[in-house]
Write a protein that holds these residues in place. Sequence first.
Motif, PDB file in Angstrom:
ATOM      1  N   SER A 198      27.776 -16.468  37.601  1.00 51.67           N
ATOM      2  CA  SER A 198      27.161 -15.287  38.222  1.00 51.67           C
ATOM      3  C   SER A 198      25.651 -15.275  38.009  1.00 51.67           C
ATOM      4  O   SER A 198      24.884 -14.944  38.929  1.00 51.67           O
ATOM      5  CB  SER A 198      27.785 -14.012  37.646  1.00 51.67           C
ATOM      6  OG  SER A 198      29.173 -13.964  37.900  1.00 51.67           O
ATOM      7  N   ARG A 205      22.748 -15.479  40.942  1.00 52.52           N
ATOM      8  CA  ARG A 205      21.643 -14.521  41.074  1.00 52.52           C
ATOM      9  C   ARG A 205      20.290 -15.228  41.013  1.00 52.52           C
ATOM     10  O   ARG A 205      19.370 -14.910  41.783  1.00 52.52           O
ATOM     11  CB  ARG A 205      21.719 -13.459  39.970  1.00 52.52           C
ATOM     12  CG  ARG A 205      22.821 -12.428  40.196  1.00 52.52           C
ATOM     13  CD  ARG A 205      22.664 -11.248  39.245  1.00 52.52           C
ATOM     14  NE  ARG A 205      22.849 -11.638  37.845  1.00 52.52           N
ATOM     15  CZ  ARG A 205      24.033 -11.642  37.232  1.00 52.52           C
ATOM     16  NH1 ARG A 205      25.130 -11.308  37.890  1.00 52.52           N
ATOM     17  NH2 ARG A 205      24.128 -11.987  35.956  1.00 52.52           N
ATOM     18  N   LEU A 241      21.175 -15.534  45.603  1.00 48.99           N
ATOM     19  CA  LEU A 241      22.393 -15.159  46.333  1.00 48.99           C
ATOM     20  C   LEU A 241      22.962 -13.869  45.747  1.00 48.99           C
ATOM     21  O   LEU A 241      22.708 -13.524  44.600  1.00 48.99           O
ATOM     22  CB  LEU A 241      23.439 -16.264  46.226  1.00 48.99           C
ATOM     23  CG  LEU A 241      23.095 -17.614  46.861  1.00 48.99           C
ATOM     24  CD1 LEU A 241      24.141 -18.652  46.476  1.00 48.99           C
ATOM     25  CD2 LEU A 241      22.982 -17.499  48.383  1.00 48.99           C
ATOM     26  N   GLU A 242      23.762 -13.179  46.567  1.00 45.74           N
ATOM     27  CA  GLU A 242      24.479 -11.988  46.113  1.00 45.74           C
ATOM     28  C   GLU A 242      25.962 -12.315  45.996  1.00 45.74           C
ATOM     29  O   GLU A 242      26.559 -12.821  46.942  1.00 45.74           O
ATOM     30  CB  GLU A 242      24.275 -10.833  47.099  1.00 45.74           C
ATOM     31  CG  GLU A 242      22.843 -10.342  47.163  1.00 45.74           C
ATOM     32  CD  GLU A 242      22.655  -9.233  48.181  1.00 45.74           C
ATOM     33  OE1 GLU A 242      23.607  -8.937  48.940  1.00 45.74           O
ATOM     34  OE2 GLU A 242      21.548  -8.668  48.223  1.00 45.74           O
ATOM     35  N   LEU A 243      26.531 -12.039  44.832  1.00 41.59           N
ATOM     36  CA  LEU A 243      27.956 -12.312  44.599  1.00 41.59           C
ATOM     37  C   LEU A 243      28.774 -11.102  45.067  1.00 41.59           C
ATOM     38  O   LEU A 243      28.507  -9.976  44.670  1.00 41.59           O
ATOM     39  CB  LEU A 243      28.197 -12.582  43.118  1.00 41.59           C
ATOM     40  CG  LEU A 243      29.515 -13.254  42.731  1.00 41.59           C
ATOM     41  CD1 LEU A 243      29.352 -13.981  41.403  1.00 41.59           C
ATOM     42  CD2 LEU A 243      30.644 -12.240  42.617  1.00 41.59           C
ATOM     43  N   HIS A 244      29.766 -11.349  45.912  1.00 40.85           N
ATOM     44  CA  HIS A 244      30.556 -10.261  46.493  1.00 40.85           C
ATOM     45  C   HIS A 244      31.997 -10.218  46.009  1.00 40.85           C
ATOM     46  O   HIS A 244      32.599  -9.148  45.971  1.00 40.85           O
ATOM     47  CB  HIS A 244      30.546 -10.370  48.023  1.00 40.85           C
ATOM     48  CG  HIS A 244      29.213 -10.085  48.619  1.00 40.85           C
ATOM     49  ND1 HIS A 244      28.698  -8.817  48.715  1.00 40.85           N
ATOM     50  CD2 HIS A 244      28.279 -10.910  49.137  1.00 40.85           C
ATOM     51  CE1 HIS A 244      27.511  -8.870  49.264  1.00 40.85           C
ATOM     52  NE2 HIS A 244      27.219 -10.127  49.522  1.00 40.85           N
ATOM     53  N   CYS A 296      29.750 -15.545  47.981  1.00 34.71           N
ATOM     54  CA  CYS A 296      28.397 -15.014  47.901  1.00 34.71           C
ATOM     55  C   CYS A 296      27.793 -14.974  49.315  1.00 34.71           C
ATOM     56  O   CYS A 296      28.305 -15.602  50.240  1.00 34.71           O
ATOM     57  CB  CYS A 296      27.470 -15.913  47.074  1.00 34.71           C
ATOM     58  SG  CYS A 296      28.219 -16.698  45.675  1.00 34.71           S
ATOM     59  N   THR A 297      26.699 -14.229  49.434  1.00 33.46           N
ATOM     60  CA  THR A 297      25.925 -14.277  50.675  1.00 33.46           C
ATOM     61  C   THR A 297      24.444 -14.438  50.341  1.00 33.46           C
ATOM     62  O   THR A 297      23.992 -14.082  49.237  1.00 33.46           O
ATOM     63  CB  THR A 297      26.089 -13.003  51.522  1.00 33.46           C
ATOM     64  OG1 THR A 297      25.712 -11.870  50.745  1.00 33.46           O
ATOM     65  CG2 THR A 297      27.504 -12.841  52.038  1.00 33.46           C
ATOM     66  N   ARG A 298      23.721 -14.970  51.306  1.00 37.56           N
ATOM     67  CA  ARG A 298      22.256 -15.006  51.201  1.00 37.56           C
ATOM     68  C   ARG A 298      21.724 -13.773  51.896  1.00 37.56           C
ATOM     69  O   ARG A 298      22.014 -13.562  53.078  1.00 37.56           O
ATOM     70  CB  ARG A 298      21.709 -16.280  51.849  1.00 37.56           C
ATOM     71  CG  ARG A 298      20.188 -16.352  51.808  1.00 37.56           C
ATOM     72  CD  ARG A 298      19.670 -17.643  52.425  1.00 37.56           C
ATOM     73  NE  ARG A 298      18.219 -17.577  52.605  1.00 37.56           N
ATOM     74  CZ  ARG A 298      17.507 -18.523  53.225  1.00 37.56           C
ATOM     75  NH1 ARG A 298      18.110 -19.597  53.701  1.00 37.56           N
ATOM     76  NH2 ARG A 298      16.204 -18.390  53.359  1.00 37.56           N
ATOM     77  N   PRO A 299      20.964 -12.934  51.216  1.00 37.98           N
ATOM     78  CA  PRO A 299      20.473 -11.702  51.844  1.00 37.98           C
ATOM     79  C   PRO A 299      19.640 -12.000  53.093  1.00 37.98           C
ATOM     80  O   PRO A 299      18.980 -13.032  53.183  1.00 37.98           O
ATOM     81  CB  PRO A 299      19.609 -11.061  50.755  1.00 37.98           C
ATOM     82  CG  PRO A 299      20.079 -11.677  49.476  1.00 37.98           C
ATOM     83  CD  PRO A 299      20.521 -13.063  49.811  1.00 37.98           C
TER      84      PRO A 299
END
Length: 234
Positions: free
Chosen positions: A191, A195, A199-202, A230-233
């Motif tokens: 995690s 970060r 990336l954002e962990l969903h 995860c996604t890339r904002p």
Amino acid sequence: MSTLNADPAEIQKFSELAHRWWDPSSEFKPLHEINPLRLEWINQRAPLAGKQVIDVGCGGGILAESMAKKGATVTGIDLSDKALKVADLHGLESGVSVRYKKIAAEDMAEAEAGQFDVVTCMEMLEHVPDPASIIKACAKMVKPGGHVFFSTLNRNAKAYLFAVIGAEYLLQMLPKGTHDYAKFITPAELSQDIRNAGLELHAMKGLSYNPLTQIYSLNADTSVNYMVACTRPL
């Protein structure tokens, strides 16, 4: 060019087994059995049809081909010549088109930054010297708003018992020496690296094996095998 983020012994190990990659009763049986579970989880979170997808550390192409069958345009990258040849040959036999390249993730990130809707990197992070570098490369390859998926092994007593002692020695599901426990990665460590890569962990999902029923299942138990989305904002 930077030093290659790969362990030659790891590449050699999987290269020697490459000809057995598509044999569902071989050392790669677990990969064949968990692939449908992984594929559906990925497809639910990031519908693959029409997407540009890259599979990092694709090996013989089990996941890459299955994503292409879902309608994605798939690239698979790996550093094992033999595994990639097996993947290419199987693609010719199956009629499933995947672009395979022998290239490091970091070099691919430089060459094709922001080109992919979906990036997958499964069961690879625990086999490289610097997993954080791979995670950063995956973050660089994905488009803003795109999805990145990782899977790896947790580092604790249960994971050692199940993934090393159980899978390699007692049940002999995997060749001895497949895993190096010291390279396992806790969810907290992964995690943090996610970060740090921007990336954002969903979501996080556990993958468990029941030796009595010989069935794999997705669940909330991340103590041994686990996957993250995860996604890339934007």
